[in-house]
Design a protein around this motif. Structure first.
Motif, short mmCIF file in Angstrom:
data_model
loop_
_atom_site.label_atom_id
_atom_site.label_comp_id
_atom_site.label_asym_id
_atom_site.label_seq_id
_atom_site.Cartn_x
_atom_site.Cartn_y
_atom_site.Cartn_z
N THR A 31 15.24 22.00 9.56
CA THR A 31 15.82 21.07 10.27
C THR A 31 17.49 21.15 9.82
N LYS A 32 17.40 20.50 8.74
CA LYS A 32 18.62 20.15 8.07
C LYS A 32 19.77 21.39 8.28
N ILE A 33 19.32 22.52 7.94
CA ILE A 33 20.02 23.69 7.89
C ILE A 33 20.85 24.18 9.33
N LEU A 34 20.23 23.81 10.26
CA LEU A 34 20.76 24.04 11.56
C LEU A 34 22.04 23.07 11.90
N GLY A 35 21.95 22.09 11.33
CA GLY A 35 23.22 21.31 11.59
C GLY A 35 24.13 21.05 10.26
N THR A 36 24.07 22.04 9.63
CA THR A 36 24.86 21.74 8.20
C THR A 36 25.96 23.03 8.47
N ASP A 98 16.30 31.65 4.26
CA ASP A 98 16.90 32.64 3.32
C ASP A 98 17.80 33.63 4.22
N LEU A 99 17.49 34.02 5.29
CA LEU A 99 18.00 34.88 6.05
C LEU A 99 19.13 34.45 6.74
N ILE A 100 19.00 33.16 7.13
CA ILE A 100 20.23 32.34 7.71
C ILE A 100 21.48 32.25 6.63
N VAL A 101 21.15 32.14 5.25
CA VAL A 101 22.05 32.01 4.27
C VAL A 101 22.60 33.44 3.94
N LEU A 102 21.77 34.53 3.61
CA LEU A 102 21.96 35.78 3.53
C LEU A 102 22.88 36.62 4.40
N GLU A 107 26.99 30.49 13.78
CA GLU A 107 26.42 29.29 14.97
C GLU A 107 25.13 30.07 15.26
N LEU A 108 23.94 29.56 15.16
CA LEU A 108 22.69 29.90 15.57
C LEU A 108 22.58 29.83 17.15
N PRO A 109 21.83 30.52 17.95
CA PRO A 109 21.48 30.17 19.17
C PRO A 109 21.06 28.86 19.37
N LYS A 179 18.00 38.01 15.98
CA LYS A 179 16.70 38.31 16.20
C LYS A 179 15.60 38.08 15.01
N GLU A 180 16.27 38.63 13.91
CA GLU A 180 15.66 38.31 12.65
C GLU A 180 14.97 37.08 12.36
N VAL A 181 15.84 36.07 12.33
CA VAL A 181 15.79 34.63 12.02
C VAL A 181 14.84 34.37 13.12
N ILE A 182 15.15 34.63 14.46
CA ILE A 182 14.22 33.96 15.47
C ILE A 182 12.77 34.54 15.44
#
Length: 207
Positions: A31-36, A98-102, A107-109, A179-182
């Motif tokens: 949850t934290k990573i979405l707003g960071t 990990d994927l969000i960082v790598l 900005e994510l959907p 798509k991969e994160v989702i």
């Protein structure tokens, strides 16, 4: 007269509760990573890796106890299965972070936050349910609600994919990253439902 559970046998329940507790911790970091800010996400990913490592250790301890215990509180195969499905939930949430960082995603959907909200609730419900394995009582509401949430997660997932491929102006590589994160988040929701199915199966056998 039935067997009285020894302290070692009782420890399985504590270990399952511990394992599920790590899911709650992991969902908080997710949850934290979405707003960071993207530049600060590595710190969250590092904490997530530590939580995932601790969850792995809890899983290994459950398996070790199964292999070394003469009597277990319920079927050995079910203990293995429940431990594995709990571990899958943690691994999939960790993979999403990990994927969000790598992938250095900016900005994510917007709908990803809905996926994460469902996972956070699933984590809490799963952690609340584990101590009730001792009595096998009052668990039906848990697996019914998890099933409802998984259906909700499916709807969010389909909507996100539709929005991703219809009418946005993102380049193809960014679309595939999103798509991969989702998909990892959707797989995590599926894994939580598998935990609930396993709990239901155990409760039916033991009732």
């Amino acid at each position: 007269m039935g067997f009285r559970l020894t302290p070692q046998e009782n420890s399985f329940y504590d270990l399952f509760a511990t394992s599920a507790g790590f899911l709650v911790e992991g969902s908080r970091e997710l949850t934290k990573i979405l707003g960071t800010d993207p530049g600060e996400r590595e710190e969250i990913a590092s904490r997530m890796r530590e939580i995932e490592h601790n969850a792995d250790m809890a899983t290994h301890e459950i398996i070790r106890r199964v292999n070394s215990s003469f009597i277990t509180p319920f079927d050995r195969e079910d203990i293995h299965g429940l431990a594995a499905t709990l571990d899958d939930c943690m691994d999939l949430m960790d993979a999403a972070v990990d994927l969000i960082v790598l992938y250095r995603i900016g900005e994510l959907p917007a709908g990803v936050s809905d996926q994460v909200e469902v996972l956070a609730r699933m984590s809490e419900l799963t952690a609340d349910a584990m101590p009730r394995l001792r009595s096998m009582k009052d668990l039906a509401e848990y697996w019914i609600e998890i099933n409802r949430l998984e259906n909700q997660a499916d709807q969010i997932y389909r909507r996100l994919l539709a929005e991703l491929f219809n009418g946005n102006h993102l380049d193809a590589i960014t679309v595939m990253k999103h798509k991969e994160v989702i998909e990892e988040l959707e797989a995590a929701a599926d894994a939580f439902e598998k935990v609930a199915h396993k709990v239901e199966s155990i409760a039916v056998k033991e009732s």
